[in-house]
Design a protein around this motif. Structure first.
Motif, short mmCIF file in Angstrom:
data_model
loop_
_atom_site.label_atom_id
_atom_site.label_comp_id
_atom_site.label_asym_id
_atom_site.label_seq_id
_atom_site.Cartn_x
_atom_site.Cartn_y
_atom_site.Cartn_z
N TYR A 129 39.02 34.20 43.64
CA TYR A 129 38.91 33.37 42.44
C TYR A 129 39.69 32.08 42.67
N ILE A 130 39.03 31.09 43.23
CA ILE A 130 39.70 29.83 43.57
C ILE A 130 39.55 28.83 42.43
N ASP A 131 38.34 28.58 42.00
CA ASP A 131 38.09 27.62 40.93
C ASP A 131 37.77 28.37 39.64
N CYS A 132 38.50 28.06 38.61
CA CYS A 132 38.30 28.72 37.32
C CYS A 132 37.08 28.13 36.63
N PRO A 133 36.07 28.96 36.34
CA PRO A 133 34.92 28.44 35.61
C PRO A 133 35.29 28.21 34.15
N LYS A 134 34.46 27.46 33.45
CA LYS A 134 34.68 27.29 32.02
C LYS A 134 34.37 28.62 31.35
N LEU A 135 35.35 29.17 30.68
CA LEU A 135 35.19 30.47 30.01
C LEU A 135 35.13 30.25 28.51
N ASP A 136 34.00 30.54 27.93
CA ASP A 136 33.85 30.42 26.48
C ASP A 136 34.34 31.66 25.76
N LEU A 137 34.31 32.79 26.43
CA LEU A 137 34.66 34.06 25.82
C LEU A 137 35.29 34.96 26.86
N ILE A 138 36.37 35.61 26.51
CA ILE A 138 37.00 36.60 27.37
C ILE A 138 37.10 37.88 26.56
N LEU A 139 36.55 38.97 27.08
CA LEU A 139 36.67 40.27 26.42
C LEU A 139 37.87 40.99 27.01
N LEU A 140 38.85 41.24 26.19
CA LEU A 140 40.08 41.87 26.64
C LEU A 140 40.33 43.15 25.86
N GLY A 141 40.90 44.11 26.52
CA GLY A 141 41.33 45.33 25.85
C GLY A 141 42.84 45.30 25.68
N ILE A 142 43.34 46.21 24.88
CA ILE A 142 44.78 46.36 24.69
C ILE A 142 45.15 47.77 25.10
N GLY A 143 46.10 47.88 26.02
CA GLY A 143 46.52 49.19 26.51
C GLY A 143 47.37 49.93 25.50
N PRO A 144 47.57 51.22 25.71
CA PRO A 144 48.36 52.03 24.77
C PRO A 144 49.81 51.54 24.63
N ASP A 145 50.30 50.83 25.64
CA ASP A 145 51.65 50.26 25.56
C ASP A 145 51.60 48.80 25.11
N HIS A 146 50.43 48.37 24.64
CA HIS A 146 50.17 47.03 24.09
C HIS A 146 50.06 45.94 25.14
N HIS A 147 49.85 46.29 26.40
CA HIS A 147 49.62 45.25 27.41
C HIS A 147 48.20 44.71 27.23
N VAL A 148 48.03 43.46 27.58
CA VAL A 148 46.73 42.80 27.50
C VAL A 148 46.43 42.21 28.88
N PRO A 190 52.63 49.62 35.87
CA PRO A 190 53.21 50.90 35.46
C PRO A 190 52.20 51.97 35.04
N LYS A 191 50.97 51.61 34.78
CA LYS A 191 49.93 52.58 34.41
C LYS A 191 48.90 52.65 35.55
N PRO A 192 48.27 53.81 35.75
CA PRO A 192 47.24 53.88 36.80
C PRO A 192 46.05 53.01 36.45
N PRO A 193 45.42 52.40 37.41
CA PRO A 193 45.83 52.30 38.81
C PRO A 193 46.91 51.24 38.98
N PRO A 194 47.83 51.44 39.90
CA PRO A 194 48.92 50.47 40.07
C PRO A 194 48.48 49.15 40.70
N GLU A 195 47.39 49.19 41.47
CA GLU A 195 46.89 47.98 42.12
C GLU A 195 45.69 47.46 41.35
N ARG A 196 45.79 46.20 40.88
CA ARG A 196 44.72 45.60 40.07
C ARG A 196 44.83 44.09 40.09
N ILE A 197 43.83 43.41 39.55
CA ILE A 197 43.92 41.96 39.37
C ILE A 197 43.83 41.66 37.88
N THR A 198 44.27 40.48 37.51
CA THR A 198 44.28 40.11 36.10
C THR A 198 44.16 38.60 35.94
#
Length: 95
Positions: A32-51, A75-83
């Motif tokens: 992910y080098i160049d950020c495209p124009k994002l009109d909408l991002i669908l995000l969840g909220i984890g049980p510990d309130h992380h986004v 801190p929650k599985p999986p430990p390796e991820r991108i965001t």
């Protein structure tokens, strides 16, 4: 992953961006080098309130140059991820 059939309005399939899960989190984030124009991002909220895999006091919160970063010690599985980073999410906080 969001699929066009979830929405009640037309979505162009190549406007959906998914994560390459066939490589490591670091390699996927580097794609992910160049950020495209994002009109909408669908995000969840984890049980510990992380986004978007951004937890309180995590070093990923300090990323300001990249629009996607990797995490290997989440801190929650999986430990390796991108965001998405906070500078990408913050402008989208209001509708």
């Amino acid at each position: 992953m969001a699929y066009p059939s979830y929405f009640q309005f037309p979505i162009v399939p190549n406007h959906l961006h998914s994560i390459n899960d066939s490589v490591s989190a670091e390699e996927a984030a580097d794609e992910y080098i160049d950020c495209p124009k994002l009109d909408l991002i669908l995000l969840g909220i984890g049980p510990d309130h992380h986004v978007a895999s951004l937890c309180s006091n995590h070093s990923a919160l300090k990323e300001t140059d990249k629009w996607v970063t990797f995490i290997i010690d989440f801190p929650k599985p999986p430990p390796e991820r991108i965001t998405f980073t906070f500078p990408v999410i913050k402008p989208k906080l209001s509708i």
